[in-house]
Write a protein that holds these residues in place. Structure first.
Motif, short mmCIF file in Angstrom:
data_model
loop_
_atom_site.label_atom_id
_atom_site.label_comp_id
_atom_site.label_asym_id
_atom_site.label_seq_id
_atom_site.Cartn_x
_atom_site.Cartn_y
_atom_site.Cartn_z
N TRP A 119 -2.96 9.93 -2.72
CA TRP A 119 -3.05 11.35 -2.25
C TRP A 119 -2.58 11.15 -0.90
N GLY A 120 -1.75 12.37 -0.34
CA GLY A 120 -1.56 12.42 0.97
C GLY A 120 -2.71 13.05 1.75
N GLN A 121 -2.34 13.36 2.96
CA GLN A 121 -3.30 13.77 3.71
C GLN A 121 -3.75 15.33 3.93
N GLY A 122 -2.59 16.00 3.21
CA GLY A 122 -2.64 17.53 3.11
C GLY A 122 -1.82 18.12 4.17
N THR A 123 -1.26 19.30 4.12
CA THR A 123 -0.89 20.18 5.05
C THR A 123 -1.15 21.73 4.74
N GLN A 124 -1.45 22.27 5.64
CA GLN A 124 -1.98 23.62 5.74
C GLN A 124 -0.89 24.68 5.48
N GLY B 131 5.01 37.29 0.69
CA GLY B 131 6.16 37.50 0.57
C GLY B 131 7.06 36.46 0.97
N GLY B 132 6.86 35.83 1.60
CA GLY B 132 7.84 34.80 2.35
C GLY B 132 8.01 33.56 1.63
N SER B 133 8.80 32.53 2.18
CA SER B 133 8.61 31.14 1.48
C SER B 133 8.29 30.26 2.63
N LEU B 134 8.23 29.04 1.86
CA LEU B 134 8.10 27.89 2.51
C LEU B 134 8.30 26.65 1.63
N ARG B 135 8.86 25.64 2.06
CA ARG B 135 9.17 24.18 1.35
C ARG B 135 8.41 23.29 1.92
N LEU B 136 7.42 22.87 0.93
CA LEU B 136 6.80 21.42 1.50
C LEU B 136 7.43 20.16 0.82
N ALA B 137 7.35 19.06 1.64
CA ALA B 137 8.07 18.05 1.33
C ALA B 137 6.88 16.98 1.58
N CYS B 138 7.32 15.81 0.33
CA CYS B 138 6.08 14.75 0.20
C CYS B 138 7.24 13.57 0.47
N ALA B 139 6.89 12.65 1.58
CA ALA B 139 7.53 11.33 1.48
C ALA B 139 6.68 10.25 1.04
N ILE B 140 7.31 9.40 -0.23
CA ILE B 140 6.23 8.58 -0.92
C ILE B 140 6.82 7.19 -0.52
N SER B 141 6.28 6.32 0.25
CA SER B 141 6.51 5.10 0.58
C SER B 141 7.27 4.27 -0.53
N ASP B 142 6.61 4.45 -1.55
CA ASP B 142 7.26 3.47 -2.83
C ASP B 142 7.00 4.45 -3.95
N TYR B 143 7.88 4.07 -4.76
CA TYR B 143 8.09 4.82 -6.20
C TYR B 143 8.51 4.17 -7.09
N TYR B 144 7.99 4.35 -8.41
CA TYR B 144 8.24 3.74 -9.61
C TYR B 144 8.62 4.73 -10.69
N HIS C 59 1.00 -1.22 0.11
CA HIS C 59 0.31 0.03 0.02
C HIS C 59 0.92 1.20 -0.06
N VAL C 60 0.68 2.01 -0.89
CA VAL C 60 1.53 3.23 -1.28
C VAL C 60 0.97 4.43 -0.17
N GLN C 61 1.94 5.15 0.69
CA GLN C 61 1.41 6.02 1.40
C GLN C 61 2.23 7.46 1.07
N LEU C 62 1.46 8.50 1.05
CA LEU C 62 2.39 9.94 0.80
C LEU C 62 1.94 10.62 2.12
N VAL C 63 3.04 11.31 2.70
CA VAL C 63 2.94 12.06 3.68
C VAL C 63 3.57 13.48 3.59
N GLU C 64 2.85 14.45 3.52
CA GLU C 64 3.42 15.73 3.46
C GLU C 64 3.82 16.38 4.73
N SER C 65 4.69 17.48 4.60
CA SER C 65 5.13 18.07 5.85
C SER C 65 5.46 19.46 4.99
N GLY C 66 5.84 20.34 6.24
CA GLY C 66 6.31 21.80 5.70
C GLY C 66 5.35 22.77 5.81
N GLY C 67 4.28 22.53 5.77
CA GLY C 67 3.12 23.58 5.86
C GLY C 67 3.32 24.37 7.13
#
Length: 123
Positions: free
Chosen positions: A114-119, A15-28, A1-9
């Motif tokens: 899909w991941g669960q989302g990050t605000q 005018g500022g910056s953010l970097r979001l990351a998404c960890a994918i448990s499996d990738y092809y 089962h592939v899982q996606l987990v977002e972070s960084g919100g």
């Protein structure tokens, strides 16, 4: 089962910056990975996408401000967001198409995972 987990919100001033990351448990090596966002009462919209051949696509509203990239480990996806605007506030989701499903890279139906989302809140 592939899982996606977002972070960084988080919360940032305009005018500022953010970097979001998404960890994918499996990738092809085939398919496409992307970022979408959604605000209350609106449909989820595509923001950026990265196809397995290296092609990137961006929504007009974020071109020149956002950059999608893949980490050295293929199972990490990033979205660098610069020059943030209040209208960028949304829940951001990463999504993966691991089978090369036909269709626009901004079509939600293309993505099976899909991941669960990050605000992200910009004020």
């Amino acid at each position: 089962h592939v899982q996606l987990v977002e972070s960084g919100g988080g919360s940032v001033q305009a005018g500022g910056s953010l970097r979001l990351a998404c960890a994918i448990s499996d990738y092809y090596s085939t398919g496409c990975i992307g970022w979408f966002r959604q605000t209350p009462g609106k449909e989820r919209e595509g923001v950026a996408a990265l196809v397995s051949d290296g092609t990137t696509s961006y929504a007009d509203s974020v071109k020149g401000r956002f950059t999608i990239s893949q980490g050295n480990a293929e199972n990490t996806l990033y979205l660098q967001m610069n020059g943030l605007l209040e209208e960028d506030s949304a829940i951001y989701y990463c999504a993966a198409d691991l089978r090369g499903t036909p269709g626009s890279v901004f079509a939600r139906s293309k993505y099976g995972y899909w991941g669960q989302g990050t605000q992200v809140t910009v004020s």
